[in-house]
Design a protein around this motif. Structure first.
Motif, PDB file in Angstrom:
ATOM      1  N   ARG A  64      33.511  96.286 132.243  1.00 30.91           N
ATOM      2  CA  ARG A  64      32.560  97.465 132.243  1.00 30.91           C
ATOM      3  C   ARG A  64      31.635  97.323 133.397  1.00 30.91           C
ATOM      4  NH1 ARG A  64      30.112  97.293 126.525  1.00 30.91           N
ATOM      5  NH2 ARG A  64      29.594  95.213 127.094  1.00 30.91           N
ATOM      6  N   LEU A  65      32.024  98.573 134.260  1.00 27.33           N
ATOM      7  CA  LEU A  65      30.956  98.721 135.364  1.00 27.33           C
ATOM      8  C   LEU A  65      29.781  99.216 135.078  1.00 27.33           C
ATOM      9  CD1 LEU A  65      33.558  99.555 138.200  1.00 27.33           C
ATOM     10  CD2 LEU A  65      32.769  97.395 137.743  1.00 27.33           C
ATOM     11  N   PRO A  66      28.723  98.829 135.427  1.00 29.79           N
ATOM     12  CA  PRO A  66      27.325  99.632 135.050  1.00 29.79           C
ATOM     13  C   PRO A  66      27.108 100.895 136.137  1.00 29.79           C
ATOM     14  CG  PRO A  66      27.070  97.703 136.538  1.00 29.79           C
ATOM     15  CD  PRO A  66      28.439  97.762 136.306  1.00 29.79           C
ATOM     16  N   LEU A 111      15.726  81.664 136.581  1.00 29.86           N
ATOM     17  CA  LEU A 111      16.856  82.569 137.150  1.00 29.86           C
ATOM     18  C   LEU A 111      18.152  82.310 136.128  1.00 29.86           C
ATOM     19  CD1 LEU A 111      16.403  81.774 140.551  1.00 29.86           C
ATOM     20  CD2 LEU A 111      16.140  84.175 139.644  1.00 29.86           C
ATOM     21  N   LEU A 112      18.186  80.961 135.653  1.00 32.14           N
ATOM     22  CA  LEU A 112      19.342  80.640 135.043  1.00 32.14           C
ATOM     23  C   LEU A 112      19.307  81.500 133.586  1.00 32.14           C
ATOM     24  CD1 LEU A 112      21.923  78.973 134.126  1.00 32.14           C
ATOM     25  CD2 LEU A 112      20.391  77.183 133.244  1.00 32.14           C
ATOM     26  N   VAL A 113      18.356  81.438 132.956  1.00 27.04           N
ATOM     27  CA  VAL A 113      18.271  82.652 131.647  1.00 27.04           C
ATOM     28  C   VAL A 113      18.443  83.945 132.022  1.00 27.04           C
ATOM     29  CG1 VAL A 113      16.964  83.409 129.625  1.00 27.04           C
ATOM     30  CG2 VAL A 113      16.759  80.703 130.699  1.00 27.04           C
ATOM     31  N   ALA A 114      18.044  84.595 133.229  1.00 25.68           N
ATOM     32  CA  ALA A 114      17.904  85.897 133.880  1.00 25.68           C
ATOM     33  C   ALA A 114      19.419  86.208 133.995  1.00 25.68           C
ATOM     34  CB  ALA A 114      17.049  85.978 135.086  1.00 25.68           C
ATOM     35  N   SER A 115      20.306  85.086 134.334  1.00 30.71           N
ATOM     36  CA  SER A 115      21.492  85.438 134.928  1.00 30.71           C
ATOM     37  C   SER A 115      22.611  85.382 133.751  1.00 30.71           C
ATOM     38  CB  SER A 115      21.960  84.586 136.169  1.00 30.71           C
ATOM     39  OG  SER A 115      21.906  83.160 135.600  1.00 30.71           O
ATOM     40  N   VAL A 116      22.280  85.145 132.603  1.00 26.71           N
ATOM     41  CA  VAL A 116      23.249  84.968 131.492  1.00 26.71           C
ATOM     42  C   VAL A 116      23.819  86.614 131.322  1.00 26.71           C
ATOM     43  CG1 VAL A 116      23.167  84.761 128.896  1.00 26.71           C
ATOM     44  CG2 VAL A 116      22.033  83.045 130.324  1.00 26.71           C
ATOM     45  N   GLY A 117      25.119  86.546 130.990  1.00 25.90           N
ATOM     46  CA  GLY A 117      25.892  87.654 130.550  1.00 25.90           C
ATOM     47  C   GLY A 117      26.127  88.634 131.986  1.00 25.90           C
ATOM     48  N   ASP A 118      25.848  89.879 131.904  1.00 26.81           N
ATOM     49  CA  ASP A 118      26.014  90.626 132.827  1.00 26.81           C
ATOM     50  C   ASP A 118      24.923  90.937 133.608  1.00 26.81           C
ATOM     51  OD1 ASP A 118      25.014  92.390 130.899  1.00 26.81           O
ATOM     52  OD2 ASP A 118      26.256  93.888 131.108  1.00 26.81           O
ATOM     53  N   GLN A 119      23.811  90.347 133.558  1.00 29.18           N
ATOM     54  CA  GLN A 119      22.338  90.595 134.200  1.00 29.18           C
ATOM     55  C   GLN A 119      22.146  89.666 135.358  1.00 29.18           C
ATOM     56  OE1 GLN A 119      19.248  91.566 131.502  1.00 29.18           O
ATOM     57  NE2 GLN A 119      20.671  92.313 129.780  1.00 29.18           N
ATOM     58  N   GLY A 120      21.066  90.099 136.129  1.00 32.72           N
ATOM     59  CA  GLY A 120      20.330  89.206 137.021  1.00 32.72           C
ATOM     60  C   GLY A 120      19.305  89.870 137.312  1.00 32.72           C
ATOM     61  N   THR A 121      18.606  89.247 138.360  1.00 29.39           N
ATOM     62  CA  THR A 121      17.353  89.389 139.086  1.00 29.39           C
ATOM     63  C   THR A 121      17.274  89.274 140.684  1.00 29.39           C
ATOM     64  OG1 THR A 121      14.969  89.256 138.608  1.00 29.39           O
ATOM     65  CG2 THR A 121      16.138  87.338 138.412  1.00 29.39           C
ATOM     66  N   GLU A 159      24.778  92.899 136.982  1.00 29.90           N
ATOM     67  CA  GLU A 159      25.458  92.343 137.967  1.00 29.90           C
ATOM     68  C   GLU A 159      26.894  92.689 137.806  1.00 29.90           C
ATOM     69  OE1 GLU A 159      24.412  90.604 140.594  1.00 29.90           O
ATOM     70  OE2 GLU A 159      22.465  89.949 140.444  1.00 29.90           O
ATOM     71  N   PRO A 160      27.706  93.201 138.855  1.00 30.95           N
ATOM     72  CA  PRO A 160      28.944  93.568 138.634  1.00 30.95           C
ATOM     73  C   PRO A 160      29.767  92.374 138.306  1.00 30.95           C
ATOM     74  CG  PRO A 160      28.423  93.339 141.065  1.00 30.95           C
ATOM     75  CD  PRO A 160      27.055  93.151 140.116  1.00 30.95           C
ATOM     76  N   ARG A 162      32.840  89.695 138.431  1.00 27.74           N
ATOM     77  CA  ARG A 162      33.798  89.079 139.119  1.00 27.74           C
ATOM     78  C   ARG A 162      35.341  89.456 138.810  1.00 27.74           C
ATOM     79  NH1 ARG A 162      32.465  83.120 140.615  1.00 27.74           N
ATOM     80  NH2 ARG A 162      33.844  83.365 142.229  1.00 27.74           N
ATOM     81  N   ASP A 163      35.728  90.103 139.910  1.00 28.39           N
ATOM     82  CA  ASP A 163      37.352  90.498 139.640  1.00 28.39           C
ATOM     83  C   ASP A 163      38.138  90.150 140.795  1.00 28.39           C
ATOM     84  OD1 ASP A 163      39.366  91.692 138.383  1.00 28.39           O
ATOM     85  OD2 ASP A 163      39.004  93.628 139.166  1.00 28.39           O
ATOM     86  N   PRO A 164      39.092  89.180 140.737  1.00 28.16           N
ATOM     87  CA  PRO A 164      39.463  88.649 139.469  1.00 28.16           C
ATOM     88  C   PRO A 164      38.555  87.346 139.188  1.00 28.16           C
ATOM     89  CG  PRO A 164      40.813  87.893 141.063  1.00 28.16           C
ATOM     90  CD  PRO A 164      40.148  88.960 141.847  1.00 28.16           C
ATOM     91  N   PRO A 165      38.553  87.253 138.047  1.00 32.29           N
ATOM     92  CA  PRO A 165      37.675  86.085 137.479  1.00 32.29           C
ATOM     93  C   PRO A 165      38.040  84.468 138.084  1.00 32.29           C
ATOM     94  CG  PRO A 165      38.889  86.490 135.627  1.00 32.29           C
ATOM     95  CD  PRO A 165      39.181  87.496 136.730  1.00 32.29           C
ATOM     96  N   PRO A 166      37.294  83.597 138.351  1.00 32.77           N
ATOM     97  CA  PRO A 166      38.080  82.157 139.120  1.00 32.77           C
ATOM     98  C   PRO A 166      38.880  81.659 137.952  1.00 32.77           C
ATOM     99  CG  PRO A 166      35.563  82.294 138.405  1.00 32.77           C
ATOM    100  CD  PRO A 166      35.857  83.683 138.192  1.00 32.77           C
ATOM    101  N   PRO A 167      39.773  80.519 138.426  1.00 36.56           N
ATOM    102  CA  PRO A 167      40.716  79.855 137.616  1.00 36.56           C
ATOM    103  C   PRO A 167      39.739  78.927 136.780  1.00 36.56           C
ATOM    104  CG  PRO A 167      40.781  79.084 139.754  1.00 36.56           C
ATOM    105  CD  PRO A 167      40.048  80.414 139.934  1.00 36.56           C
ATOM    106  N   LEU A 168      40.514  78.412 135.630  1.00 39.90           N
ATOM    107  CA  LEU A 168      39.547  77.418 134.780  1.00 39.90           C
ATOM    108  C   LEU A 168      39.079  76.101 135.505  1.00 39.90           C
ATOM    109  CD1 LEU A 168      38.407  76.957 132.116  1.00 39.90           C
ATOM    110  CD2 LEU A 168      40.791  76.027 131.496  1.00 39.90           C
ATOM    111  N   SER A 169      39.738  75.722 136.524  1.00 35.37           N
ATOM    112  CA  SER A 169      39.479  74.380 136.828  1.00 35.37           C
ATOM    113  C   SER A 169      38.191  74.654 137.857  1.00 35.37           C
ATOM    114  CB  SER A 169      40.685  73.819 138.028  1.00 35.37           C
ATOM    115  OG  SER A 169      41.105  74.969 138.855  1.00 35.37           O
TER     116      SER A 169
END
Length: 298
Positions: A64-66, A111-121, A159-160, A162-169
């Protein structure tokens, strides 16, 4: 691959305090936060149970793009988390990581808490706010975290994805680096503290053997049997009470003619300054100076 609510619930129950369900759902920053705080100090882990169905639906749906210019709704739990984690990171840095400035640690926690989910600052403004508020409040962690949290909340944004998401490793590697950066200095501080305690315990028998000798010599000196205490490393006896008094005054930072009140005041100030509990980064030197001050005052 579609995410299962049953699997997410199982990971929440078995390893929720370490954020395993967040790793499963691709919420890596949330997982890192949970690892470093043990599930948000336990309360966040319980709160996750309410949000798991929505997170699973979001992970299975399209990204979902904001909307352009949209601002996230101010979340009281997120603000409270920024305040607590910022102060917690600052306290950890002050106690266990002396080469990391506490304001920087506060800013990283916020900053770590602010960046949780789809948000940032705005990261740069949060860092500036942390250092300026630390100077303003003279290093107070809670006021510094409060001011930094206010700036982070004011500049919150989406925060938009990441597409595609990085691999699990790659994701696990990033998590490991984050945990190592936080835990390795603490582990080193714990090892240094344990070594200091072990050194104190090992030298205790020697000290216990020296104290009776000093007490006995002081008794003989008081009775007039001997004229002065022996000095270790110089051979034979010292030059008398005047020389020992002058040495004691030098240790206490005083001079001849000072009053008893001056001696007591200087002793109290220096003992606080060189107490081993306040100088863990230089434990051996602090312990030596602490013993010298006690002997000089006696």
């Amino acid at each position: 691959m579609a995410k299962s609510l049953v699997v997410a619930l199982g990971l929440w129950a078995l390893g929720g305090l370490l954020g395993l369900h967040h790793v499963y759902l691709g919420r890596d920053r949330h997982a890192l936060l949970w690892i470093l705080t043990l599930g948000g100090f336990g309360a966040g882990w319980l709160w996750d149970l309410w949000h798991l169905p929505g997170w699973v639906a979001t992970a299975n749906g399209p990204p979902r793009l904001p909307e352009s210019g949209a601002v996230p709704i101010l979340s009281p739990p997120r603000v409270a988390g920024q305040l607590l984690v910022g102060a917690y990171f600052g306290l950890v840095a002050a106690l266990g990581i002396p080469w990391v400035p506490p304001p920087l640690a506060v800013a990283l926690g916020v900053l770590l808490v602010a960046s949780v989910g789809d948000q940032g600052t705005n990261r740069s403004r949060v860092l500036v706010a942390a250092f300026l508020s630390s100077l303003l409040f003279q290093g107070g962690l809670l006021p510094t975290s409060l001011a930094t949290t206010a700036v982070a909340a004011w500049h919150r944004r989406f925060e938009p994805p990441r597409d595609p998401p990085p691999p699990l490793s790659a994701r696990l590697c990033h998590l490991g680096l984050g945990v190592t950066a936080f835990g390795a200095p603490l582990a080193w501080g714990g090892v240094r503290g344990a070594l200091g305690v072990a050194g104190t315990v090992l030298t205790l028998p020697l000290r216990m053997g020296v104290l009776p000798l000093r007490a006995g010599w002081a008794l003989l000196e008081g009775l007039g049997v001997v004229g002065g205490a022996p000095e270790v490393g110089r051979g034979g006896t010292g030059s008398g009470a005047n020389e020992r008094r002058q040495r004691a005054l030098e240790v206490l930072g005083l001079h001849r003619g000072c009053s008893a009140e001056d001696i007591q005041r200087s002793y109290r100030e220096l003992v606080k300054l060189w107490h081993p509990d306040h100088n863990r980064h230089r434990a051996q030197e602090a312990e030596r100076r602490f013993i010298e001050l006690q002997e000089a005052y006696e």
